[in-house]
Design a protein around this motif. Structure first.
Motif, mmCIF file in Angstrom:
data_model
loop_
_atom_site.group_PDB
_atom_site.id
_atom_site.type_symbol
_atom_site.label_atom_id
_atom_site.label_comp_id
_atom_site.label_asym_id
_atom_site.label_seq_id
_atom_site.Cartn_x
_atom_site.Cartn_y
_atom_site.Cartn_z
ATOM 1 N N VAL A 39 0.828 -1.206 0.000
ATOM 2 C CA VAL A 39 0.000 0.000 0.000
ATOM 3 C C VAL A 39 0.866 1.262 0.000
ATOM 4 O O VAL A 39 0.429 2.331 0.434
ATOM 5 N N ALA A 40 2.078 1.144 -0.496
ATOM 6 C CA ALA A 40 2.941 2.318 -0.622
ATOM 7 C C ALA A 40 2.301 3.330 -1.558
ATOM 8 O O ALA A 40 1.560 2.979 -2.481
ATOM 9 N N ARG A 60 5.337 7.381 0.084
ATOM 10 C CA ARG A 60 5.159 6.978 1.474
ATOM 11 C C ARG A 60 5.257 5.470 1.525
ATOM 12 O O ARG A 60 4.618 4.779 0.732
ATOM 13 N N CYS A 61 6.069 4.958 2.436
ATOM 14 C CA CYS A 61 6.324 3.521 2.499
ATOM 15 C C CYS A 61 6.633 3.148 3.932
ATOM 16 O O CYS A 61 7.386 3.851 4.612
ATOM 17 N N LYS A 270 2.793 6.220 -11.046
ATOM 18 C CA LYS A 270 1.703 6.479 -10.098
ATOM 19 C C LYS A 270 1.228 5.176 -9.471
ATOM 20 O O LYS A 270 0.933 4.212 -10.183
ATOM 21 N N ASP A 271 1.124 5.172 -8.146
ATOM 22 C CA ASP A 271 0.586 3.994 -7.475
ATOM 23 C C ASP A 271 -0.910 3.881 -7.765
ATOM 24 O O ASP A 271 -1.547 4.849 -8.194
ATOM 25 N N PRO A 272 -1.512 2.696 -7.529
ATOM 26 C CA PRO A 272 -2.889 2.479 -7.970
ATOM 27 C C PRO A 272 -3.968 3.188 -7.154
ATOM 28 O O PRO A 272 -5.159 3.041 -7.485
ATOM 29 N N THR A 273 -3.614 3.963 -6.113
ATOM 30 C CA THR A 273 -4.644 4.825 -5.518
ATOM 31 C C THR A 273 -4.946 6.000 -6.441
ATOM 32 O O THR A 273 -5.986 6.651 -6.306
ATOM 33 N N LEU A 351 -4.062 -4.854 -7.977
ATOM 34 C CA LEU A 351 -3.089 -3.869 -8.435
ATOM 35 C C LEU A 351 -1.997 -3.537 -7.430
ATOM 36 O O LEU A 351 -1.028 -2.869 -7.787
ATOM 37 N N ASN A 352 -2.147 -3.957 -6.163
ATOM 38 C CA ASN A 352 -1.126 -3.611 -5.164
ATOM 39 C C ASN A 352 0.054 -4.583 -5.222
ATOM 40 O O ASN A 352 0.429 -5.204 -4.222
#
Length: 391
Positions: A39-40, A60-61, A270-273, A351-352
């Motif tokens: 969930v980074a 953010r990680c 881009k992360d999947p959020t 997707l995560n």
């Protein structure tokens, strides 16, 4: 309605194109963070020019990711693309890392239970589109499909050593003739590929022509005067040494080659959020299943979101006059077959995971085979559900 007779063109660019180098680096860094924390949060932008890469953005990680690890990922991505040239070499390139922690104000709108709304919200506002059409077995527009396939084959020949004079930077462009909405032949093909300085333009043409002929359907190779290979002549200096690259500048290449609308948001880094990415994948998934279920020959789906809000603000379906059922009914069913909240999309499409580096070249869509990505948003596992709704 679709015109009865027309010519349509799409272009593609290779993994060695300067902008695609940047997309690959950004997505490789995203994968690094997701490998440490599913969930980074990542928004990574890359600039590349002569022997220089600059990274900017935020993350953010939960686990620490060192600057050295990031640098190693950058070099590995460049090496895998194939750059070992004087002006851009994976081993010698200078890397400037300006990535920093994500803004808490952005995070509070996305994190579940921390913002104005209790549910996990979208990472940004915006509109996203998905598209499918029955022109190819992959349900992709034929023009972008063939453009991508030409470059993928050139890359394969380069990387296997079968054509050692090919270099990483390349472009293709395919113009097809359509009759009654169906592609029937090729009017023009353009291929520009970087090459070693020991081959002539004519020799490059001799390499490229059989590749194009093998990709296009039989008899579709255009006449010699409409088949262009390196039309400017010599193409030895290429990649970021020849032209600066940036993440996110090839959004039409990444999607449908101009055959469908685009919301304007890029994908890579881009992360999947970020619904720019995840919702575009969801729209492709739904549109492909609509066409695969026989509900239409063409399908455009649009969704919209507000930052911090979980549910989509709108859903729109357009089957361009090819629908077998009412479009409003399809819209109402989409809510039932898939949760289109950001969390619902990520969960449904899984997707995560660190899967994104391989999306960075040759299109994010039309790649269902495991050898070509096997992406979850290319599955047609909703077909029976959709058919049952309208039986």
């Amino acid at each position: 309605m679709i015109r009865s007779s027309y010519t349509f063109t799409s272009e593609s660019v290779s993994e060695g194109h300067p902008d695609k180098v940047c997309d690959r680096i950004s997505d490789s860094i995203l994968d690094l963070f997701l490998s440490r924390d599913p969930v980074a949060r990542v928004a990574c932008e890359t600039l590349a020019t002569t022997n220089r890469v600059v990274l900017a953005g935020e993350f953010r990680c939960k686990d620490e990711v060192s600057d050295q690890e990031i640098e190693d990922v950058v070099r590995s991505a460049i090496r895998d693309i194939g750059y070992e040239q004087k002006g851009f070499h994976w081993e010698n390139v200078k890397i400037t890392n300006l990535l920093h922690e994500q803004s808490a104000e952005i995070a509070q709108g996305v994190d579940e239970g921390t913002g104005t709304y209790a549910e996990e919200g979208a990472g940004d506002q915006g509109i996203m589109f998905g598209y499918a059409v029955d022109e190819t077995p992959e349900l992709m527009p034929a023009t972008i499909y063939y453009s991508n396939e030409i470059l993928k084959e050139l890359a394969r020949l380069r990387k296997t050593g079968e054509q050692p004079d090919l270099q990483p930077d390349a472009k293709s462009q395919v113009s097809l003739q359509f009759e009654n909405g169906v592609p029937v032949g090729s009017n023009c093909v353009v291929v520009s590929t970087q090459h070693s300085d020991r081959v002539s333009v004519g020799e490059v043409r001799d390499i490229v022509k059989p590749v194009v002929e093998s990709i296009l359907p039989e008899g579709w190779l255009p006449k010699d005067e409409d088949f262009y290979v390196n039309p400017t002549g010599r193409f030895v200096i290429g990649g970021p040494d020849g032209d600066a690259g940036l993440t996110g500048r090839k959004i039409i290449v990444d999607t449908y080659g101009g055959a469908a609308p685009h919301g304007g948001g890029a994908f890579s880094g881009k992360d999947p959020t970020k619904v720019d990415r995840s919702a575009a994948y969801a729209c492709r998934y739904l549109a492909k299943n609509v066409v695969a279920a026989g509900l239409a020959k063409r399908c455009i789906i649009q969704v919209s979101y507000a930052i911090g809000v979980a549910k989509p603000l709108s859903i729109y379906v357009d089957t361009q006059g090819t629908g077998q059922v009412d479009e409003a009914k399809i819209e109402s069913v989409l809510h039932e077959v898939m949760d289109l909240s950001p969390k619902g999309i990520r969960t449904h499409l899984k997707l995560n995971q660190p899967i994104f580096a391989r999306t960075a070249a040759y299109g994010h869509f039309g790649r269902a085979a495991e050898a070509d990505g096997g992406f979850s948003w290319e599955k047609t596992d909703l077909v029976e559900i959709l058919k049952n709704h309208f039986s």
